[in-house]
Design an enzyme around this catalytic site. Structure first.
Site, PDB file in Angstrom:
ATOM      1  N   ASN A   1       0.847  -1.340  -0.109  1.00  0.00           N
ATOM      2  CA  ASN A   1      -0.121  -0.134  -0.111  1.00  0.00           C
ATOM      3  C   ASN A   1       0.763   1.380   0.098  1.00  0.00           C
ATOM      4  OD1 ASN A   1       0.493   0.817   2.882  1.00  0.00           O
ATOM      5  ND2 ASN A   1      -0.263  -1.306   3.283  1.00  0.00           N
TER       6      ASN A   1
ATOM      7  N   LYS B   1       8.789 -17.401 -10.480  1.00  0.00           N
ATOM      8  CA  LYS B   1       8.347 -16.232 -11.262  1.00  0.00           C
ATOM      9  C   LYS B   1       7.042 -16.678 -11.948  1.00  0.00           C
ATOM     10  CE  LYS B   1       8.499 -12.358 -14.259  1.00  0.00           C
ATOM     11  NZ  LYS B   1       9.529 -11.603 -15.260  1.00  0.00           N
TER      12      LYS B   1
ATOM     13  N   PRO C   1      -2.420 -12.271  10.464  1.00  0.00           N
ATOM     14  CA  PRO C   1      -2.792 -11.991  11.843  1.00  0.00           C
ATOM     15  C   PRO C   1      -3.002 -10.759  12.253  1.00  0.00           C
ATOM     16  CG  PRO C   1      -0.662 -12.593  11.383  1.00  0.00           C
ATOM     17  CD  PRO C   1      -1.120 -12.715  10.277  1.00  0.00           C
ATOM     18  N   ASP C   2      -4.009 -10.204  12.934  1.00  0.00           N
ATOM     19  CA  ASP C   2      -3.911  -8.824  13.514  1.00  0.00           C
ATOM     20  C   ASP C   2      -3.037  -8.501  14.498  1.00  0.00           C
ATOM     21  OD1 ASP C   2      -5.058  -6.391  14.501  1.00  0.00           O
ATOM     22  OD2 ASP C   2      -6.737  -6.566  12.998  1.00  0.00           O
ATOM     23  N   ILE C   3      -2.194  -7.848  14.195  1.00  0.00           N
ATOM     24  CA  ILE C   3      -0.977  -7.562  15.282  1.00  0.00           C
ATOM     25  C   ILE C   3      -1.675  -6.740  16.496  1.00  0.00           C
ATOM     26  CG2 ILE C   3       1.301  -6.678  15.503  1.00  0.00           C
ATOM     27  CD1 ILE C   3       1.390  -6.769  12.422  1.00  0.00           C
TER      28      ILE C   3
ATOM     29  N   LYS D   1     -13.594  -0.029  15.161  1.00  0.00           N
ATOM     30  CA  LYS D   1     -12.263  -0.819  15.417  1.00  0.00           C
ATOM     31  C   LYS D   1     -11.885  -0.918  16.698  1.00  0.00           C
ATOM     32  CE  LYS D   1     -10.312  -0.491  10.919  1.00  0.00           C
ATOM     33  NZ  LYS D   1      -9.794   0.207   9.907  1.00  0.00           N
TER      34      LYS D   1
ATOM     35  N   LYS E   1     -10.952  -4.342  18.277  1.00  0.00           N
ATOM     36  CA  LYS E   1      -9.583  -4.773  18.504  1.00  0.00           C
ATOM     37  C   LYS E   1      -9.044  -4.662  19.815  1.00  0.00           C
ATOM     38  CE  LYS E   1      -8.136  -3.834  13.997  1.00  0.00           C
ATOM     39  NZ  LYS E   1      -7.325  -4.072  12.808  1.00  0.00           N
TER      40      LYS E   1
END
Ligand code: PMT
Length: 403
Positions: A212, A290, A307-309, A341, A345
């Site tokens: 991103n 490749k 994984p959500d850190i 969130k 979280k």
């Protein structure tokens, strides 16, 4: 806060000089003693009489004035102050400061000082954005001069953009921040702080990846601000082009899974701040070689969740930092999505920012943030990412201290 502090105010020649009169009053309200140097150009905008009436003191104007030199020489004038404030700091005054000119009283006092200097620039937007002015700003920052503003907005000349002098409360806040006791200005001394920054890269094959637009500017600024506040800082960062902050342990990673491992290794910490833009998904089967173009068309990629850190650390049990801070990068319903969130979280605070196209949040130098917690929502005016970082660190230090 400014009781008995001596401020030498240098008033340059710009329409914003009228705000310096108000600045004198507000500094005096806080107990400061203000002395003023009025440049020749400054005297075209405000009179020595108005400045002197407010300071209750002589207004210093001329370098080669026998009376002035007898009463208070230019060296003593700058030495006798705790802080020098240049407001408005015009392009000309800044050019003189940057290049060590000393051809009038203001530039001489600014060169002769061994005290800290705060500059509040004010000028036309094109003058501010001109490479010469920007070069001078860079030189002055390198010399240790602190800046407040300029702000963006409509200007007296009818143009719009950055160049308006910071408002008086902003200048006062900057002065107060510079005058605080070092023990108070290092509120995170003795604490470990963990910061994540930048993007992650999720491999498709050995040569391609998904990522991103995060530049690392916001996260790195937070790590720097936490180190300046006295913390022992570990910065876990994805691949970025910005320089490593000085005095910070930097751990460089690529993927979300690498980032989680590095974060885990950096705990325990008093505060963890997750500013990284972590990829929510990774490619399920990373190709060993490749991927080739072929008659069957493009490859069909399938994804699995990373994984959500942030959520993992927020639910860590014994290793949970006392303050866990997430970011929320949203393109719509910024505050509502951030509230969701926060709950999902399990963190203490979410710093929400709008990353929609045109906001310049990704990769830009400024940010508008909303602090979302169980106590409500606090929206901060648009400011540089460095300012967001310093304000956030100060906010977290207060929360940690239970203030
Ligand atoms: O780097 P810059 O160019 O300066 O831009 C700054 C920024 C826009 C990247 C930054 O201010 C920001 O918003 N960072 C969070 C970006 C993000 O991934 O937001 P999110 O809403 O998708 O994620 C919410 C939170 O969960 C974030 O704290 C994120 O770090 C964390 N997260 C997300 C996914 C995941 N797998 N693990 C996580 O820890």
């Amino acid at each position: 806060m400014l009781t008995a502090k001596r401020i030498l105010l240098v008033i340059g020649g710009g329409i914003a000089a009228y705000k310096s009169l108000e600045l004198i009053r507000r500094l005096q309200d806080r107990g400061a003693k203000v002395r003023a140097i009025l440049t020749r150009a400054g005297a075209e905008f405000v009179t020595p009489l108005s400045v002197g009436s407010l300071t209750g003191d002589k207004v210093f104007q001329e370098l080669f004035s026998l009376t002035d030199e007898n009463e208070m020489g230019h060296i003593e004038l700058s030495r006798d102050a705790d802080l020098l404030v240049v407001a408005p700091a015009t392009a000309d005054l800044m050019a003189k400061m940057a290049h060590g000119h000393a051809n009038d009283l203001a530039s001489t006092a600014l060169l002769a000082t061994d005290k800290r200097i705060l500059a509040a620039p004010a000028m036309n937007v094109r003058m501010w954005l001109h490479p010469a002015t920007q070069r001078n700003v860079g030189i002055l920052k390198g010399d240790g001069v602190t800046f407040v503003g300029p702000n963006a907005g409509g200007m007296a000349c009818g143009e719009f953009g950055p160049g308006r002098m910071a408002e008086v409360p902003e200048i006062i806040a900057a002065i107060e921040a510079m005058m605080v006791d070092p023990a108070v200005s290092r509120p995170l001394a003795g604490h470990r702080v963990l910061v994540t920054s930048g993007p992650t890269r999720e491999a498709i094959d050995p040569v391609r990846y998904i990522s991103n637009h995060s530049s690392g500017k916001q996260g790195h600024a937070i790590a720097k601000a936490a180190a300046e506040a006295g913390a022992d800082v570990t910065l876990v960062t994805g691949p970025v082009g910005v320089a490593d902050p000085v005095g910070v342990t930097v751990v460089k990673v690529e993927s979300a899974r690498d980032m989680l491992a590095a974060v885990d290794a950096a705990l325990p910490a008093s505060i963890a701040i997750f500013a990284a833009a972590v990829a929510d998904w990774r490619v399920a089967d990373i190709a060993g070689g490749k991927l080739k173009k072929g008659p069957d068309g493009p490859p069909a990629l399938s994804f699995v969740e990373n994984p959500d850190i942030l959520a993992t650390v927020a639910r860590h049990g014994t290793k949970r930092p006392r303050l866990v801070v997430g970011f929320a990068a949203e393109t719509e319903n910024v505050v509502d999505n951030a509230r969701a969130k926060l709950a999902r979280k399990g963190c203490d605070l979410i710093v929400a920012n709008d990353v929609a196209t045109g906001t310049g949040t990704f990769g830009g130098d400024a940010n508008t943030v909303h602090l979302v917690s169980s106590e409500g929502v606090e929206t901060w005016a648009r400011q540089s990412k460095d300012e967001v970082a310093r304000a956030l660190v100060a906010h977290l230090a207060r929360r940690l201290a239970g203030a």
